[in-house]
Design an enzyme around this catalytic site. Structure first.
Site, mmCIF file in Angstrom:
data_model
loop_
_atom_site.group_PDB
_atom_site.id
_atom_site.type_symbol
_atom_site.label_atom_id
_atom_site.label_comp_id
_atom_site.label_asym_id
_atom_site.label_seq_id
_atom_site.Cartn_x
_atom_site.Cartn_y
_atom_site.Cartn_z
ATOM 1 C CG HIS A 179 8.979 16.609 -18.932
ATOM 2 N ND1 HIS A 179 10.120 16.143 -19.540
ATOM 3 C CD2 HIS A 179 9.382 17.211 -17.782
ATOM 4 C CE1 HIS A 179 11.168 16.438 -18.779
ATOM 5 N NE2 HIS A 179 10.746 17.090 -17.703
ATOM 6 C CG ASP A 225 13.956 18.424 -13.244
ATOM 7 O OD1 ASP A 225 13.564 17.461 -12.584
ATOM 8 O OD2 ASP A 225 13.726 18.555 -14.451
ATOM 9 C CG HIS A 226 16.992 15.262 -12.413
ATOM 10 N ND1 HIS A 226 17.373 14.716 -13.595
ATOM 11 C CD2 HIS A 226 15.656 15.048 -12.313
ATOM 12 C CE1 HIS A 226 16.323 14.197 -14.204
ATOM 13 N NE2 HIS A 226 15.268 14.382 -13.445
ATOM 14 C CG HIS A 271 10.534 20.076 -14.392
ATOM 15 N ND1 HIS A 271 10.525 18.842 -15.004
ATOM 16 C CD2 HIS A 271 9.430 20.118 -13.601
ATOM 17 C CE1 HIS A 271 9.447 18.175 -14.613
ATOM 18 N NE2 HIS A 271 8.766 18.921 -13.769
ATOM 19 C CE1 TYR A 288 12.845 14.397 -9.062
ATOM 20 C CE2 TYR A 288 13.824 12.537 -10.198
ATOM 21 C CZ TYR A 288 13.089 13.701 -10.228
ATOM 22 O OH TYR A 288 12.608 14.184 -11.414
ATOM 23 C CB CYS A 295 12.021 20.385 -18.299
ATOM 24 S SG CYS A 295 13.363 19.505 -17.455
#
Ligand code: CS2
Ligand code: MN
Length: 356
Positions: free
Chosen positions: A207, A317-318, A272, A331, A245
């Site tokens: 990552h 992702d977030h 991501h 999340y 990501c």
């Protein structure tokens, strides 16, 4: 690609597997054994229990995020051998459990860094945000205290209180580690684990560092195209791959995200995908996934993944905190479900365009 959501396990997550299964197009989750510490060898029965719980709910355990790396390995102290041996044992057991994708990161001391976990936007949603000015003004030892109040009672991965209590020692450990040393220690680790990855067909997916530059003077290497190509080439094995990501590489506006994706063909094992909205080059917030809500062209990102033949797991992702949800920052269920649906829509359109 396989659309997934990250899931923190029934003990820690506010979101249930049943809810995840009801998101159209989501067929798997990405999880880990929470409660294990970096450096421990995982028990096969714990891995199998996690897998069974997920499969009983009608979903697949599509990969692990993360098997964290002990600081001894990143710093390169003599006791790293023991921790690499344990890491190999964990990989063997994951392979025996038929799990083939492992995400990890090689960031010293801090995992991701944000300066606000609940910045209010005009529509009343809250998002994670970052300003360089706030970091520059902050003593790293105070970093944890400054965010702890906004975690909605949850424990943020990488920000565990036990870890933050040792922060002074952690900084001291890294005092002689620069970028070159960190690259060398990463190479050493990868060379040691690759035979196991080959044997069990495990794709390692590093990552990126988030944000993609040095914070508090600590070295950071997984930050741009040149470095990530160096990393994939220094251990030239397809099992040595990356987590692409967009929200992490995208923190540096000089990173051309679709171009980076294309240059990593065959090496992206996990994606991501999220958007960021830049208010200035040193201030960004984690906007909704939609292109028009942020700075990135999400269509171009998805198209690049499609064009390189990406088949691995992907996750929104977030997300923002919306509709009065109380969850771990980034999340919650609702905005990540919207993100998954949007990304699936882009993918369907790209696929159909290509078939014509
Ligand atoms: C980040 C990281 O992608 C993310 O959600 O918040 O915590 C990431 O999971 C780790 O760096 C991967 O090891
Ligand atoms: Mn990420």
């Amino acid at each position: 690609m396989q659309m997934t959501l990250r899931w923190y396990g029934s003990k820690y997550d506010t979101v249930t597997l049943k809810q995840i299964r009801q998101i159209p197009g989501v067929t798997g989750v990405i999880s880990t054994l929470y409660g294990t510490a970096p450096g421990e060898a995982w028990e096969l029965e714990d891995i199998l229990a996690l897998k069974k719980e997920i499969e009983d709910a009608g979903l697949q355990l599509a990969g692990i995020e993360s098997v964290n790396i002990h600081d001894a390995i990143k710093v390169g102290t003599p006791d790293r051998e023991r921790y690499i041996d344990n890491y190999i044992t964990t990989l063997e057991r994951l392979g025996q459990a038929d799990i083939h994708m492992v995400c990890y990161n090689f960031m010293p001391v801090f995992d991701w860094t944000r300066t606000e976990l609940a910045r209010m936007r005009p529509d009343g949603s809250t998002v994670l945000a970052y300003t360089q000015e706030a970091v520059d003004a902050l003593d790293p030892e105070k970093m944890f205290e400054s965010i702890a109040g906004d975690t909605n009672g949850t424990v943020m991965p990488g920000w565990e209180p036990e870890r933050m209590a040792r922060i002074k020692d952690l900084f001291a450990m890294y005092k002689d580690v620069d970028d070159e040393k960190l690259f060398a220690n990463l190479q050493y680790f990868l060379e040691r684990i690759m035979p196991t990855c080959d044997k069990y067909d495990i794709n390692m997916a590093i990552h990126p560092d988030d944000p993609a530059w040095s914070v508090f003077g600590l070295p950071r290497i997984i930050i741009n195209k040149a470095n990530i190509l160096r990393m994939t080439q220094m251990v030239d094995n397809p099992h040595n791959g990356v987590t692409f990501c967009s929200g992490s590489y995208g923190t540096n506006l000089e990173n051309d995200l679709p171009d980076m994706i294309r240059s990593l063909k065959g090496r992206i094992h996990f994606a991501h995908v999220r958007n960021l909205k830049f208010n200035s080059p040193t201030d960004f917030e984690e906007s909704a996934h939609l292109s028009s809500d942020g700075t990135f062209d999400m269509y171009e990102i998805m198209r690049a993944l499609y064009d390189i033949g990406f088949t691995g797991p992907i996750r929104p992702d977030h997300g923002r905190m919306i509709w009065d949800e109380v969850a771990m920052p980034g999340y919650g269920l609702y905005d990540r479900a919207l993100g998954a649906t949007y990304l699936n829509g882009l993918w369907e359109a790209i696929e159909k365009q290509h078939r014509k």
